[in-house]
Design a protein around this motif. Structure first.
Motif, short mmCIF file in Angstrom:
data_model
loop_
_atom_site.label_atom_id
_atom_site.label_comp_id
_atom_site.label_asym_id
_atom_site.label_seq_id
_atom_site.Cartn_x
_atom_site.Cartn_y
_atom_site.Cartn_z
N THR A 166 38.89 48.77 48.54
CA THR A 166 38.99 48.62 47.09
C THR A 166 39.69 47.32 46.77
O THR A 166 40.75 47.02 47.34
N VAL A 167 39.12 46.53 45.87
CA VAL A 167 39.73 45.30 45.37
C VAL A 167 40.03 45.50 43.89
O VAL A 167 39.19 45.97 43.13
N VAL A 168 41.24 45.13 43.48
CA VAL A 168 41.68 45.36 42.10
C VAL A 168 41.29 44.20 41.20
O VAL A 168 41.45 43.03 41.56
N ALA A 169 40.78 44.53 40.00
CA ALA A 169 40.47 43.53 38.97
C ALA A 169 41.02 44.06 37.64
O ALA A 169 41.85 44.98 37.63
N ASP A 170 40.55 43.51 36.52
CA ASP A 170 41.10 43.93 35.22
C ASP A 170 40.01 44.32 34.22
O ASP A 170 40.26 44.33 33.02
N GLN A 202 37.35 38.33 36.44
CA GLN A 202 37.98 38.94 37.61
C GLN A 202 37.00 39.80 38.39
O GLN A 202 37.12 39.94 39.61
N GLY A 203 36.03 40.39 37.71
CA GLY A 203 35.01 41.14 38.43
C GLY A 203 34.22 40.25 39.36
O GLY A 203 33.94 40.61 40.51
N SER A 204 33.89 39.03 38.89
CA SER A 204 33.17 38.07 39.74
C SER A 204 34.02 37.65 40.93
O SER A 204 33.53 37.57 42.06
N ARG A 220 33.20 38.18 44.93
CA ARG A 220 33.15 37.08 45.90
C ARG A 220 34.08 37.36 47.08
O ARG A 220 33.72 37.09 48.23
N THR A 221 35.27 37.90 46.79
CA THR A 221 36.20 38.24 47.87
C THR A 221 35.56 39.21 48.85
O THR A 221 35.67 39.05 50.07
N MET A 236 31.71 44.33 34.85
CA MET A 236 31.94 43.74 36.17
C MET A 236 30.70 43.89 37.05
O MET A 236 30.39 43.01 37.85
N ALA A 237 29.99 45.02 36.90
CA ALA A 237 28.78 45.22 37.70
C ALA A 237 27.69 44.23 37.32
O ALA A 237 26.97 43.70 38.18
#
Length: 351
Positions: free
Chosen positions: A227-231, A236-238, A242-243, A261-262
């Motif tokens: 899981t990667v956290v965004a806002d 931030q979703g992009s 990429r990460t 984000m999707a």
């Protein structure tokens, strides 16, 4: 004769008579003092103003208590930037659901965009000044400071979140755990062994529930999960996408905590030369119209956000009118497969 302030547990709002009693003066003296008119000494005026502060009373309440009328307004404070809120499909549909109920009851919505640290004071000022009849509390955090602070002043409110986050307040929630488990099992059934998730802020209660269930269900099924956290924002979703795609063992499927984000992930996949869904599967959350306007159309965990907002507001109306109001789960989000999910590529184990 000594006077004592009302206990914090006293759910009745203070009146001008309460202020007068605490200050040891007449109600007319309170009116003179709060409107800064001549007729009371400076010492008496200060005693009256201190009593008003202690009781959380304001002159606006006096006019309402004399008329015997309430404002019939519901408060909603959202800790999101204005520009981002305008792009977020969830809140647009949620607020539409709220308004559908308020219109039937001849009520109004008082909406304020705030910083998280401001929200307690905003709700307190609304309630103590009689500007609202009750509030809807959203984006609950783990051990949210709003819960003890606002329950102490007797604010009628409904929490949009799991009962474990709501304290003494009535709550209405979606079953994030069940929906997250279904999403993971669906991707596993397609054959994905490396999956990922882009979440909202980690401190949000529903983010924590989804993260925990995502990890536990993946472990149960023997999947690699991250899981990667965004806002919730497109930017931030992009970045989060990429990460994940730059990782040594990139996922073959990604679940996103909102639709926005999707949608942005489709562009990121194209940057990497990946085809959706043949190289990478994407699964959104909420299923707004965005999911059906993209190409390919986005698979999503669907729930009726409009009806959810209406349900929350009907429940709040029961709370405000002292009718029986029970905490309950709204409809569980259901999987809607579309063109963005498919079995992983045969060489998914490698790059």
């Amino acid at each position: 004769m000594s006077q004592t302030a009302a206990s914090p547990s006293d759910r009745r709002k203070a009146t001008i008579k309460d202020v007068a009693r605490l200050a040891g003066v007449s109600p007319s003296a309170v009116t003179i003092a709060v409107h800064n008119k001549p007729g009371v000494s400076a010492k008496t005026k200060e005693r009256i103003l201190q009593a008003a502060r202690d009781l959380g009373w304001s002159p606006n309440q006096a006019a309402q208590s004399l008329s015997g009328q309430g404002l019939h307004t519901v408060g909603l404070a959202i800790a999101r930037p204005a520009r981002m809120l305008g792009l977020e499909p969830f809140y647009m549909e949620f607020i539409s659901g709220i308004e559908s109920v308020l219109t039937r009851h001849s009520c109004s919505l008082l909406l304020r965009l705030v910083e998280p640290e401001e929200e307690i004071e905003v709700h307190r000022e609304w309630w103590q000044a009689n500007r609202v009849s009750g509030s809807i509390l959203v984006d609950l955090r783990v051990d949210d400071p709003r819960i003890p602070a606002l329950s102490e002043i007797g604010l009628p409110a409904v929490v949009v979140g799991h009962p474990s986050l709501a304290g003494p307040f009535t709550s209405v929630w979606t079953d994030d755990a069940a929906a997250t488990a279904e999403a993971v099992r669906y991707l596993a059934a397609l054959g994905h062994r490396r999956i990922a998730r882009v979440s909202g802020p980690a401190e949000l209660g529903h983010s924590a529930i989804r993260t925990r269930t995502f990890t536990e269900t993946a472990e149960e099924l023997g999947l690699q999960a991250r899981t990667v956290v965004a806002d919730f924002s497109a930017d931030q979703g992009s970045r989060a996408c990429r990460t994940l795609l730059l990782a040594a063992e990139r996922p073959t499927a990604i679940v996103f905590d909102n639709d926005l984000m999707a949608v942005t992930a489709l562009g990121v996949a194209s940057e990497f030369g990946l085809s959706v869904p043949h190289d990478l599967s994407l699964l959104a959350w909420d299923d707004s119209q965005l999911c059906q306007l993209t190409r390919p159309t986005l698979s999503a965990m669907q729930h009726d956000v409009f009806s959810f907002g209406a349900d929350v507001t009907e429940t709040l109306y029961d709370v405000m009118t002292h009718r029986e109001a029970t905490s309950h789960a709204a409809q569980v989000p259901r999987l809607v497969p579309r063109s963005s999910t498919a079995p992983p590529p045969r060489d998914a184990a490698g790059r």
